[in-house]
Design a protein around this motif. Structure first.
Motif, PDB file in Angstrom:
ATOM      1  N   UNK A 236       0.722  -1.156  -0.126  1.00 62.00           N
ATOM      2  CA  UNK A 236       0.070  -0.062   0.084  1.00 62.00           C
ATOM      3  C   UNK A 236       1.027   1.051   0.211  1.00 62.00           C
ATOM      4  N   UNK A 237       0.424   2.182  -0.982  1.00 64.84           N
ATOM      5  CA  UNK A 237       1.238   3.668  -0.932  1.00 64.84           C
ATOM      6  C   UNK A 237       0.486   4.720  -0.361  1.00 64.84           C
ATOM      7  N   UNK A 238       0.919   5.382   0.429  1.00 70.17           N
ATOM      8  CA  UNK A 238       0.151   6.587   0.972  1.00 70.17           C
ATOM      9  C   UNK A 238       0.956   7.772   0.446  1.00 70.17           C
ATOM     10  N   UNK A 239       0.149   8.752  -0.080  1.00 66.30           N
ATOM     11  CA  UNK A 239       0.325  10.261  -0.309  1.00 66.30           C
ATOM     12  C   UNK A 239       0.210  11.298   0.933  1.00 66.30           C
ATOM     13  N   UNK A 240       1.197  11.682   1.205  1.00 65.61           N
ATOM     14  CA  UNK A 240       1.284  12.596   2.407  1.00 65.61           C
ATOM     15  C   UNK A 240       1.775  14.032   2.189  1.00 65.61           C
ATOM     16  N   UNK A 241       0.786  14.875   2.467  1.00 65.14           N
ATOM     17  CA  UNK A 241       1.132  16.531   1.990  1.00 65.14           C
ATOM     18  C   UNK A 241       0.734  17.232   3.207  1.00 65.14           C
ATOM     19  N   UNK A 242       1.246  18.417   3.349  1.00 61.89           N
ATOM     20  CA  UNK A 242       1.048  19.611   4.260  1.00 61.89           C
ATOM     21  C   UNK A 242       0.605  20.764   3.262  1.00 61.89           C
ATOM     22  N   UNK A 243      -0.515  21.516   3.457  1.00 61.45           N
ATOM     23  CA  UNK A 243      -1.061  22.353   2.655  1.00 61.45           C
ATOM     24  C   UNK A 243      -1.477  23.588   3.366  1.00 61.45           C
ATOM     25  N   UNK A 244      -1.305  24.816   2.743  1.00 59.86           N
ATOM     26  CA  UNK A 244      -2.036  25.831   3.280  1.00 59.86           C
ATOM     27  C   UNK A 244      -2.348  27.133   2.062  1.00 59.86           C
ATOM     28  N   UNK A 245      -3.607  27.139   1.978  1.00 57.31           N
ATOM     29  CA  UNK A 245      -3.878  28.004   0.855  1.00 57.31           C
ATOM     30  C   UNK A 245      -3.477  27.648  -0.442  1.00 57.31           C
ATOM     31  N   UNK A 246      -3.997  26.471  -0.948  1.00 56.48           N
ATOM     32  CA  UNK A 246      -3.285  26.127  -2.047  1.00 56.48           C
ATOM     33  C   UNK A 246      -4.535  25.737  -3.188  1.00 56.48           C
ATOM     34  N   UNK A 247      -5.637  26.444  -3.036  1.00 61.44           N
ATOM     35  CA  UNK A 247      -6.740  26.103  -3.896  1.00 61.44           C
ATOM     36  C   UNK A 247      -6.287  26.268  -5.404  1.00 61.44           C
ATOM     37  N   UNK A 248      -5.292  27.192  -5.749  1.00 62.43           N
ATOM     38  CA  UNK A 248      -4.791  27.215  -7.159  1.00 62.43           C
ATOM     39  C   UNK A 248      -4.333  25.886  -7.725  1.00 62.43           C
ATOM     40  N   UNK A 249      -3.551  25.266  -6.840  1.00 63.02           N
ATOM     41  CA  UNK A 249      -2.833  23.979  -7.373  1.00 63.02           C
ATOM     42  C   UNK A 249      -3.270  22.796  -6.918  1.00 63.02           C
ATOM     43  N   UNK A 250      -3.859  22.376  -5.724  1.00 67.63           N
ATOM     44  CA  UNK A 250      -4.011  21.461  -5.311  1.00 67.63           C
ATOM     45  C   UNK A 250      -4.689  20.212  -6.242  1.00 67.63           C
TER      46      UNK A 250
END
Length: 352
Positions: A1-15
Motif C-alpha cells: 500500500x502506498x500513501x500520499x502525504x502532503x502539508x498544505x495551506x491556501x493551495x486552492x490554485x494548485x491542489x
C-alpha cells in the motif's frame, strides 16, 4: 500500500491538479492543513483525501512528520501542492515499492522560475518516495532521516509554485531562525543565499554563499556544484573579478564535468572583458560556450535546463554576432532554434 502525504495551506490554485496527477499511483491520500482560509480543505475532500489539521509553528519538518503519523501504507510519497506528475507514473511507482530493500526514491523535479525577466527551468532531485518509518528534520528545506541509500526512480514532477511568486517573504524568516539554531549549517547558509539572490539582495546573497562555501571546504554535498555556480554568478553581478577568478581557478575541475559551471565561466569572462576592456579572454569565452555544447552531447547533467543546449547555442550566436562573425552567428541561432527556443527563432526571422 502506498500513501500520499502532503502539508498544505491556501493551495486552492494548485491542489486539485496535484491530487489528480497522483491519484492512480497511491492507495491513500493524507492531507494536513496548516491554516487555510480558502477552498483548500474542500478540494482535498473532493479528491478523497483524509484531512487533518496542524497548528503552524514555523517548522516544515514538524508539519510533515505529523502527516506521516497518519499514513497507513508501507510506502510514502510526499508531494507539495504546486508539484504534479506530467504523465501517469503509477506503474513505475508500484514497481519501485515492490523491492524490499530499505531505500529512498529520488524524484526529478523540474522547477519553473523567472530570472532577469526570462523564464527559466532548473532540475533537482529529492528523496520523496520512501518506506514508512522515516521522518524529516529541518525547520525549512527539510531533509529525510535517518539516512538511507537513494535511488533515481525515473519519476518526474513539474513545479511552478515559485514562478512569478515571491516565497522569500515566507522562506527568509524561517531560514534566519534555522541559522540562529545552527549558524554553521552550510546547507541553510546556501539556501538563504539563494533566497536573497532571488530577492535581488545581492550583498546578503554573497555573504551567505561565501559562508556556505567556506563551511564546505573538503566536502562535496549534492548541492555543492550549485552553490559554486551561484557564488560565481553573484561575483559576476558585483563585478568582483578577482574573487571570481580565484573561485574559477580553485574549482576548475568542473570545466570537464559541468555545463552549468562552463556557462557561468563564459558569462563571467564576457562581463570581465567588457568591464576591464581586457579582450585577451575572448577565445576563452567562445571555448566555454562550446564546452557547454560538448558536455551536453556527452550527456552531462544540467542544473539549469538549456545551458548545454539552446542557452549555450544562443549565447554563442550572440557572441559571434557581436564579433562580426555573421555566418557562425546564424549557424548557432539555428541550433538554438532547433530546440524550440523562441528568442533564437525570432533572431533568425529578423535576419531573413
Amino acid at each position: 500500500m502506498i500513501s500520499l502525504a502532503m502539508i498544505v495551506r491556501n493551495e486552492e490554485k494548485y491542489l486539485d491538479r496535484c491530487l489528480k496527477s497522483a491519484a492512480l499511483s497511491v492507495d491513500e491520500i493524507i492531507v494536513v492543513d496548516t491554516g487555510s482560509t480558502d477552498r483548500t480543505v474542500e478540494i482535498a475532500l473532493e479528491n478523497g483525501a483524509k484531512v487533518f489539521h496542524f497548528e503552524w509553528i514555523d517548522d516544515f519538518a514538524a508539519a510533515r512528520n505529523y502527516s506521516l503519523e497518519h499514513v497507513s501504507g508501507d510506502w510514502v510519497l510526499v508531494l507539495d501542492a504546486d508539484q504534479y506528475f506530467p504523465e501517469d507514473f503509477s506503474v513505475a511507482i508500484k514497481e519501485f515499492t515492490k523491492v524490499k530493500t530499505k531505500r529512498a526514491g529520488l524524484i526529478e523535479i523540474i522547477s519553473r522560475y523567472e530570472q532577469n525577466g526570462q523564464t527559466m527551468q532548473s532540475i533537482d532531485y529529492m528523496a520523496r518516495l520512501f518506506p514508512r518509518g522515516a521522518k524529516f528534520e529541518g525547520r525549512i528545506h527539510e531533509q529525510l532521516t535517518p539516512l538511507m541509500p537513494t535511488v533515481i526512480t525515473g519519476l518526474r514532477l513539474l513545479h511552478d509554485g515559485y514562478f512569478q511568486t515571491d516565497k522569500g517573504v515566507r522562506n527568509i524568516p524561517l531560514l534566519l531562525k534555522a541559522l540562529e539554531e545552527k549558524p554553521d549549517d552550510a546547507y541553510f547558509n546556501f539556501q538563504l543565499g539563494k533566497q536573497y539572490r532571488g530577492a535581488e539582495e545581492f550583498e546578503l546573497a554573497q555573504q551567505y554563499m561565501e559562508k556556505a562555501y567556506e563551511l564546505l571546504q573538503g566536502s562535496n554535498p549534492p548541492y555543492g556544484l550549485e552553490m559554486i555556480v551561484e557564488l560565481l554568478e553573484i561575483y559576476t553581478i558585483h563585478k568582483e573579478y578577482e574573487k571570481a577568478l580565484e573561485l574559477a581557478g580553485n574549482e576548475s575541475g568542473w570545466l570537464e564535468k559541468s555545463p552549468d559551471f562552463c556557462f557561468s565561466i563564459a558569462q563571467f569572462l564576457l562581463e570581465y572583458a567588457i568591464g576591464t576592456q581586457d579582450f585577451s579572454v575572448i577565445d576563452n569565452i567562445e571555448n566555454s560556450y562550446l564546452k557547454c555544447l560538448e558536455l551536453g552531447r556527452a550527456g552531462a547533467k544540467e542544473i539549469v535546463i538549456g545551458v548545454s543546449t539552446y542557452l549555450a547555442a544562443y549565447n554563442l550566436a550572440v557572441f559571434y554576432e557581436s564579433t562580426g562573425n555573421e555566418a557562425q552567428a546564424k549557424e548557432y541561432y539555428a541550433l538554438a532554434a532547433s530546440y524550440g527556443y523562441e528568442q533564437a527563432q525570432n533572431k533568425l526571422e529578423a535576419t531573413i
